[in-house]
Design a protein around this motif. Sequence first.
Motif, mmCIF file in Angstrom:
data_model
loop_
_atom_site.group_PDB
_atom_site.id
_atom_site.type_symbol
_atom_site.label_atom_id
_atom_site.label_comp_id
_atom_site.label_asym_id
_atom_site.label_seq_id
_atom_site.Cartn_x
_atom_site.Cartn_y
_atom_site.Cartn_z
ATOM 1 N N THR A 45 0.835 -1.205 0.000
ATOM 2 C CA THR A 45 0.000 0.000 0.000
ATOM 3 C C THR A 45 0.863 1.246 0.000
ATOM 4 N N THR A 46 1.901 1.220 0.816
ATOM 5 C CA THR A 46 2.847 2.328 0.887
ATOM 6 C C THR A 46 4.184 1.814 1.391
ATOM 7 N N ALA A 47 5.248 2.561 1.140
ATOM 8 C CA ALA A 47 6.579 2.138 1.573
ATOM 9 C C ALA A 47 7.412 3.359 1.920
ATOM 10 N N GLN A 48 8.322 3.161 2.871
ATOM 11 C CA GLN A 48 9.189 4.260 3.293
ATOM 12 C C GLN A 48 10.618 3.781 3.464
ATOM 13 N N ILE A 49 11.551 4.685 3.168
ATOM 14 C CA ILE A 49 12.966 4.445 3.432
ATOM 15 C C ILE A 49 13.254 5.005 4.818
ATOM 16 N N GLY A 50 13.808 4.183 5.702
ATOM 17 C CA GLY A 50 14.075 4.683 7.036
ATOM 18 C C GLY A 50 14.772 3.668 7.910
ATOM 19 N N ASP A 51 15.298 4.167 9.029
ATOM 20 C CA ASP A 51 16.031 3.353 9.995
ATOM 21 C C ASP A 51 15.078 2.907 11.102
ATOM 22 N N SER A 52 14.784 1.622 11.145
ATOM 23 C CA SER A 52 13.817 1.116 12.114
ATOM 24 C C SER A 52 14.363 1.074 13.536
ATOM 25 N N THR A 53 15.648 1.350 13.707
ATOM 26 C CA THR A 53 16.195 1.419 15.067
ATOM 27 C C THR A 53 16.101 2.833 15.628
ATOM 28 N N GLU A 59 7.992 5.899 15.527
ATOM 29 C CA GLU A 59 6.814 6.533 16.115
ATOM 30 C C GLU A 59 6.023 7.293 15.065
ATOM 31 N N SER A 60 6.738 7.860 14.078
ATOM 32 C CA SER A 60 6.061 8.625 13.033
ATOM 33 C C SER A 60 5.190 7.735 12.136
ATOM 34 N N LEU A 61 5.402 6.434 12.198
ATOM 35 C CA LEU A 61 4.632 5.504 11.374
ATOM 36 C C LEU A 61 3.267 5.178 11.980
ATOM 37 N N GLY A 62 3.068 5.550 13.250
ATOM 38 C CA GLY A 62 1.793 5.255 13.902
ATOM 39 C C GLY A 62 1.678 3.791 14.263
ATOM 40 N N ILE A 63 2.634 3.286 15.033
ATOM 41 C CA ILE A 63 2.744 1.863 15.347
ATOM 42 C C ILE A 63 1.448 1.277 15.903
ATOM 43 N N ARG A 64 0.749 2.004 16.737
ATOM 44 C CA ARG A 64 -0.471 1.489 17.364
ATOM 45 C C ARG A 64 -1.591 1.210 16.367
ATOM 46 N N ASN A 65 -1.470 1.726 15.168
ATOM 47 C CA ASN A 65 -2.529 1.553 14.176
ATOM 48 C C ASN A 65 -2.435 0.230 13.411
ATOM 49 N N PHE A 66 -1.320 -0.484 13.568
ATOM 50 C CA PHE A 66 -1.132 -1.721 12.809
ATOM 51 C C PHE A 66 -1.603 -2.936 13.608
ATOM 52 N N ASP A 67 -2.250 -3.858 12.919
ATOM 53 C CA ASP A 67 -2.682 -5.092 13.561
ATOM 54 C C ASP A 67 -1.499 -6.020 13.836
ATOM 55 N N VAL A 68 -0.552 -6.036 12.900
ATOM 56 C CA VAL A 68 0.624 -6.897 13.036
ATOM 57 C C VAL A 68 1.854 -6.133 12.562
ATOM 58 N N CYS A 69 2.962 -6.298 13.290
ATOM 59 C CA CYS A 69 4.246 -5.726 12.873
ATOM 60 C C CYS A 69 5.225 -6.881 12.645
ATOM 61 N N SER A 85 12.274 -4.439 20.063
ATOM 62 C CA SER A 85 12.095 -3.814 21.373
ATOM 63 C C SER A 85 11.370 -2.482 21.259
ATOM 64 N N LEU A 86 11.769 -1.666 20.278
ATOM 65 C CA LEU A 86 11.143 -0.356 20.097
ATOM 66 C C LEU A 86 9.674 -0.474 19.709
ATOM 67 N N LEU A 87 9.368 -1.434 18.855
ATOM 68 C CA LEU A 87 7.978 -1.623 18.438
ATOM 69 C C LEU A 87 7.076 -1.890 19.639
ATOM 70 N N LYS A 88 7.537 -2.760 20.528
ATOM 71 C CA LYS A 88 6.726 -3.077 21.700
ATOM 72 C C LYS A 88 6.623 -1.875 22.631
ATOM 73 N N GLU A 89 7.723 -1.136 22.797
ATOM 74 C CA GLU A 89 7.702 0.053 23.640
ATOM 75 C C GLU A 89 6.732 1.100 23.104
ATOM 76 N N LEU A 90 6.595 1.147 21.778
ATOM 77 C CA LEU A 90 5.721 2.143 21.154
ATOM 78 C C LEU A 90 4.269 1.676 21.064
ATOM 79 N N GLY A 91 3.990 0.512 21.626
ATOM 80 C CA GLY A 91 2.599 0.059 21.711
ATOM 81 C C GLY A 91 2.128 -0.860 20.614
ATOM 82 N N ALA A 92 3.036 -1.539 19.922
ATOM 83 C CA ALA A 92 2.627 -2.480 18.870
ATOM 84 C C ALA A 92 1.750 -3.584 19.450
ATOM 85 N N ARG A 93 0.678 -3.912 18.758
ATOM 86 C CA ARG A 93 -0.258 -4.936 19.234
ATOM 87 C C ARG A 93 0.347 -6.338 19.162
#
Length: 215
Positions: A45-53, A59-69, A85-93
């Motif tokens: 649907t969409t894609a971004q270039i970026g450092d996931s660490t 956080e700018s990706l809106g982690i809480r909005n995704f059903d699965v990461c 670790s960061l995904l879970k800290e940011l509220g990933a489901r």
Amino acid sequence: MKSILLIGLGRFGKHIAMQLNQLGHQVMAVDLVEERVDAILPFVTTAQIGDSTNADFLESLGIRNFDVCFVAIGKNFQSSLETTSLLKELGARLVVSRASRGVQAKFLLRNGADEVVYPEKQLARWTAIRYSADHILDYIELDGDHAVFEVPIPADWVGKSVGKIDIRKKYSINIMGIKKNGRLELSITPDTVLTEGETMLVLGRYKDLQKCFHI
């Protein structure tokens, strides 16, 4: 339809993206390498270039909005661990991370992963089972003890009903379906008669399947 974040677009990540696209899910894909991001655009649907660490970027990706990461990073385990670790800290489901060894899985599970997948290990197991026996056509692992095998109808079962064979009582195995000419029939009853040229989907414990089908 689910909203999915996919981080890491190597071969494994790319195949995940393509499969999710076929299933009709909304996928945001992320990778550090521009060429990989460009290559995956037709399938997401969409894609971004970026450092996931980078916490701010994630956080700018809106982690809480995704059903699965999905964390599909393969070569850099440190990055995979930090991202998980960061995904879970940011509220990933739900965080599903890739591992290649048991020790990696332990670290990932302790640092935010809800589930871990072993693509190389799982494919190796499937390949070994599938091609070490002439009569195993396909195989799905359910857990450490149970599996579903697709096998041809044994010659001495042809023309007999499921009830007469009584595979459940003799081997504790269930016939889940019958496949003929690529079509799967799931309405199996004791009166269902097995015919030559068909294959069966059978469910049971490994040791029972091995004993019944001489695997």
